[in-house]
Each structure stands twice: as C-alpha cells, then as structure tokens.
Design an enzyme around this catalytic site. Structure first.
Site, mmCIF file in Angstrom:
data_model
loop_
_atom_site.group_PDB
_atom_site.id
_atom_site.type_symbol
_atom_site.label_atom_id
_atom_site.label_comp_id
_atom_site.label_asym_id
_atom_site.label_seq_id
_atom_site.Cartn_x
_atom_site.Cartn_y
_atom_site.Cartn_z
ATOM 1 N N ARG A 328 7.289 -11.893 -3.412
ATOM 2 C CA ARG A 328 7.897 -12.451 -4.741
ATOM 3 C C ARG A 328 8.069 -10.941 -5.331
ATOM 4 O O ARG A 328 9.466 -11.053 -5.889
ATOM 5 C CB ARG A 328 6.747 -12.858 -5.603
ATOM 6 C CG ARG A 328 6.430 -14.405 -5.264
ATOM 7 C CD ARG A 328 5.311 -14.935 -6.054
ATOM 8 N NE ARG A 328 5.158 -16.429 -5.889
ATOM 9 C CZ ARG A 328 3.842 -17.097 -6.644
ATOM 10 N NH1 ARG A 328 3.099 -16.611 -7.169
ATOM 11 N NH2 ARG A 328 4.097 -18.402 -6.446
ATOM 12 N N HIS A 349 -7.475 -9.198 -3.325
ATOM 13 C CA HIS A 349 -6.573 -10.178 -3.789
ATOM 14 C C HIS A 349 -7.340 -10.466 -5.410
ATOM 15 O O HIS A 349 -8.053 -11.318 -5.331
ATOM 16 C CB HIS A 349 -6.571 -11.213 -2.887
ATOM 17 C CG HIS A 349 -5.741 -12.404 -3.199
ATOM 18 N ND1 HIS A 349 -6.072 -13.590 -3.869
ATOM 19 C CD2 HIS A 349 -4.465 -12.333 -2.920
ATOM 20 C CE1 HIS A 349 -5.077 -14.322 -4.074
ATOM 21 N NE2 HIS A 349 -3.952 -13.391 -3.412
#
Length: 477
Positions: A328, A349
């Site tokens: 992205r 994460h």
C-alpha cells in the site's frame, strides 16, 4: 604473511592499543595457526575505507563425527582488542549462506561473545572456540545445488576448502549437475474461517498452481467454510481435515487461530501456541523443503513460535507481517505522490511500524538497498499518513498472502517486508521476529542489509524488541 613483517608492523603501529593487539595476535597464532594475518582495506557502512589487519582461515568444525572446514575472515578494527573483530563467512561460488540465529544473509557472524565483548575477559581465541561450538549446532553453509537439504550432503561441500588472501576456492570438486524437472506447484492452507477462505481464493486467482489443499483444523476457532468448497467443487481444490494431505507442498500457509475467552493477553496467545504445537511439527516433518507462511495472530510472535517448533531454517519460516502495508505504501508513493520508489513498512505489526524506502533509482538492476537518509522522511511521512485509515480485512490479507506465495512459486526474487528472524540485522542482538525487507524466491527468504535509522525509528524498533522478547519469555513453547 608473517606477523612480524614490515607491512603488518606498519599497520598495527597505528592501532590505539598496538602492544596489546600484538600480544593478542600471538595468542591467536599459538591456538589457531591456520588463521593467517594480512592487510586490507575495509569499507564501512558510510562508504569510508580504512587500512586494517584481517585474519583469513578455515575454522575446523566436527559434525556427525566428521571434520569440516568453514572459511572465515576477521577484520580487526584499529581499537582492537578493546573492541571485537568484524566476523564474516567467505563461501565458495558453489555454496550459499544458511541465514540463521548467528549468521545473516551477507555472511556477517553474530555471537553472544561479540555482543557482550569485554576485553581482557573476551578474546579472539574464545571467540573462535564459541564459533566452532555454534557452527557444530547449526552449520552456516550449504550447497547451492537444488534439493541438497541433508546436513551431511551440505557439509560435504566444505570438506576440502582452501583459502588465500584474496579469495576462497573449493578444489577437486566437479561442476554440479543441475536437474530442471518441472516442480509441482502445490500449496496447502491450514485453518478455516474467513482468512483461510480468502487466502485460498486469492492464491487460485493470482498464482499458477496445480493444487490447493484447504485443511480445516478442528481445534481452530476459525474453522468452517470448507463445506461450501466441497459443495461447489472448485477445480484444483482439495478439502481435508488431515494434515497429511499437505505432503509435497511447496508453500504452506497457516491461518489457524485458537482464541479463547481468557482475560490475560498472554493466556490468549498461549492458546494459539498450544494449537501450533499440534500442527507445525507435523507440517514440517511432512514438508521439510516447503516455505511456511504464518498469517495467524499475533503474526510476529506466532512466526517466532512456528520457527522454534518446526526445526526448519528461518529462511523457510516467514510471516505475512507488514507486506500488505508495504504494498500500500509503495502504491501511494507512486500513484498519489509520483515518487516511483519502492518502500516498505518494517518492525512489529503494531503502532510501532516504521516506513523505509529503496535507495535505488527506478529501473536499476542493482541489488536493492534501504536508504537511511533524512531527506526521505517527509515524503514517507505523507504516504504513511494517507494509508493509516486503511484497515486490514480478511480478503486484503488473503491477497497479500497470495502475493508472497506467488514470489516463492515463481522464484521471482521480489523484495517483500515479511516477518523474519531479525537477530543480527542492524546490530539487533535479541532472538526476535520482525518485518524486514527480504528477497523472496523458491528456497525462501534472504534479508536485505541493515540500515542506520533515525532516532525516532530506532526507538520504535527497540520498544518492539523489548515488548516481543518479554511476551516470548512468558510463553510455554
């Protein structure tokens, strides 16, 4: 080269502790006479060079009752022996480095004694002894011939190594015969639910596969969905509840979770660890050459757990990690900001993720490098802010998993930010798994070289390392 030669004496005279350094070199020569001193120019990470002493030699290692020689090189910094040497493997052209706990993809060696160096308690003799011990546990070199996975076969390549000052050679070895049989593209997805279904459908859409096996694990809280696949009989899909159906897979995707109603986060994660204990060792035994992609949550911890439980090299056990965020980010940089640079999101994460950018110009054929320049920070910051509002749904994670799977099946050598063993990357000493840029191919992952990060980014990574290390210490793996 003689330790008392004019060239070595000239260089060592510039060392801050030259008398102590000479004494240390005498000790090395007595204990390891095969380590040959010479002079060379070492290039540091900032591009600067310096004339330094180096030691080249073959490190004798016993494995399975046989003796082997591993070629190594030690660069002695001009503050040696107060500071430790830089330690490198020097493989032959027909060998590859087995990236692991103590060796990174570039051949840099990391050991506890280097991390905790304290002269005079620490010495190169003790360093080499520890190196031998660790290499006996996990041989750091392998044959580049496809299919040679057995340790005895791998180590046979280093039995007759010879080394000189300029190169490493492997004598009396014929050129390997390579077999190019067409591989079977079989992928197994373990764990039902929305993410498992999304991974199956995305892999079918994006990857050229011969078969996808969907294994709906009974113990998983994400089970279900496999019945519909059986009803509608999609081509190339086999539905099973038996892990043995995965045999012969080139890629195994694990999406299984076992979340419970426990209040403690550690207890919740422990349920997943317990689930993995009944899955991962069996999958690894059935598929010792497969690459395992972990998408279960929390992905950093569960990838670490899977690696520990599988017994496979860290190059074969990776997590989906920050690949989706990275794709992205690159898309936004190219489409919205017209930057046309590849970028990745690295780290845990979590909210401590850090964006980094490629140092290569568009179209460059050179090996990708990460830039640590502050000039990229405003651009990355804008792109990062744009993507913050985009959530991660099952189908989007499934597409990301398919993207990773495709790079492995096609040996694409694309760089992904995936969860991998971070120990040794940019000086990380802890055994921890983080998302880092890795080159992905048919044999698994290879990390890109580390980079000096800014103060804020470095602080985020350190916070993640501390948090993950603490959580791992509380789990029963």
């Amino acid at each position: 080269m003689d330790l008392r030669s004019e060239t070595i004496q000239r260089v060592i005279a510039k060392y801050k502790f030259h008398d102590v350094a000479l004494e240390e070199l005498d000790n090395i020569e007595n204990a390891f006479p095969g380590m040959i001193p010479s002079v060379g120019r070492y290039t540091f990470n900032d591009g600067s060079q310096k004339e330094l002493l180096k030691l080249n030699g073959n490190l004798p290692v016993k494995y399975e009752g046989r003796s082997y020689n591993f070629p190594i090189q030690l660069w002695l910094i001009d503050s040696f022996p107060v500071t430790p040497p830089i330690c490198l493997l020097r493989p032959t052209p027909d060998m590859i480095i087995r990236e692991g706990k103590h060796v990174d993809a570039r051949g840099r060696i990391y050991l506890p004694i280097l991390h905790n160096w304290d002269h005079p308690k620490s010495s190169v003799v003790a360093l080499l002894e520890e190196m031998i011990c660790k290499f006996q546990e996990a041989p750091p070199l392998a044959s580049s011939v496809p299919g040679e996975k057995n340790p005895q076969e791998l180590l046979a390549f280093v039995n007759n190594l010879r080394i000189n000052d300029s190169t490493v050679r492997h004598h009396d070895q014929p050129s390997p015969v390579r077999h190019h049989d067409q591989p079977v593209h079989k992928v197994s997805v373990v764990g039902g639910g929305d993410l498992g279904m999304a991974a199956v459908m995305s892999i079918l859409a994006k990857c050229k596969v011969d078969k996808v096996v969907f294994i709906d694990v009974a113990e998983s809280s994400t089970k279900g969905g496999s019945t519909d696949l059986e009803i509608f009989k999609l081509p190339k899909i086999e539905v099973s509840k038996d892990l043995s159906a995965s045999r012969g897979s080139r890629v195994i995707v694990v999406t299984a979770n076992a979340w419970s109603g426990e209040q403690s986060y550690v207890s919740v994660v422990q349920t997943n660890v317990d689930l993995f204990r009944g899955i991962i060792p069996t999958l690894a035994q059935l598929n010792p050459s497969a690459v395992m992609i972990i998408a279960s949550q929390p992905v950093d911890v569960m990838t670490h757990v899977a690696w520990r439980q599988s017994g496979l090299p860290p190059t074969q056990v990776i997590g989906a990690g920050c690949n989706l965020d990275s794709e992205r980010l690159s898309y936004i940089l190219n489409i919205s900001l017209n930057a046309h640079k590849q970028a990745w999101v690295i780290g845990e994460h979590s909210d401590n993720k850090v964006p980094v950018m490629s140092n290569n110009e568009p179209g460059s054929k050179k090996l990708l490098e990460i830039t640590g320049l502050d000039a990229t920070k405003p651009l990355l910051g804008r792109a990062f802010d744009i993507m913050k509002n985009q959530g991660q749904r099952s189908w989007s994670v499934g597409l990301s998993v398919a993207d990773i799977t495709n790079s492995i099946l096609t040996d694409r050598k694309k760089v992904h930010s995936i969860t991998t063993l971070a120990q040794g990357w940019s000086g990380i000493g802890a055994e921890v798994f983080l998302s880092l840029p890795c080159l992905l191919g048919s044999s698994g992952s290879m990390r890109l070289a580390g980079v000096s990060l800014g103060k804020e980014e470095d602080s985020k990574l350190k916070e993640s390392i501390k948090s993950l290390t603490n959580l791992m210490s509380q789990l029963r793996i």
